[in-house]
Scaffold this motif. Structure first.
Motif: not given
Length: 116
Positions: A14, A102, A72-73, A69
């Motif tokens: 991430f 995270l 960010l990935a 999520c």
């Protein structure tokens, strides 16, 4: 800033960069920083250390957390697929645990990087 965590026995990278908010807006047609503020409600519920009520859970838009999520990935790896395809690669996706991991990365998105 970047971080790698293990999800469903897979190493997932991430990253948060200056482009992350724009990538989020382009993908989800929603403001990244406004949606990040929705995480405050989750934090309040977690601090109670009791089971959340139905009303508390109902007030959360869990999709936002999955979207954060994913972006960010995606920032870390531009080759990951669209959100649903990406999530389908995991048998389990313990969202609350992942968001906790995270948290530092997410907080860095909001902070002023200038030294005072």
């Amino acid at each position: 800033m970047e971080k790698t965590i293990t999800i469903d026995d897979k190493q997932v990278k991430f990253e948060s960069k200056g482009s992350t908010p724009l990538r989020y807006k382009k993908q989800f047609n929603s403001d990244f920083f406004t949606d990040l503020m929705k995480m405050q409600e989750l934090a309040k519920i977690q601090k109670k250390k009791t089971q959340p009520t139905y009303e508390e859970i109902k007030s959360l838009d869990m999709e936002v957390f999955y979207n954060i999520c994913w972006v960010l990935a995606k920032t870390a790896d531009p080759n990951i697929p669209e959100p649903l395809e990406w999530l389908d690669k995991f048998d389990v996706f313990p969202l609350v645990n992942i968001l906790t991991e995270l948290q530092e990365l997410i907080t860095a998105s909001l902070q002023d990087s200038k030294k005072k």
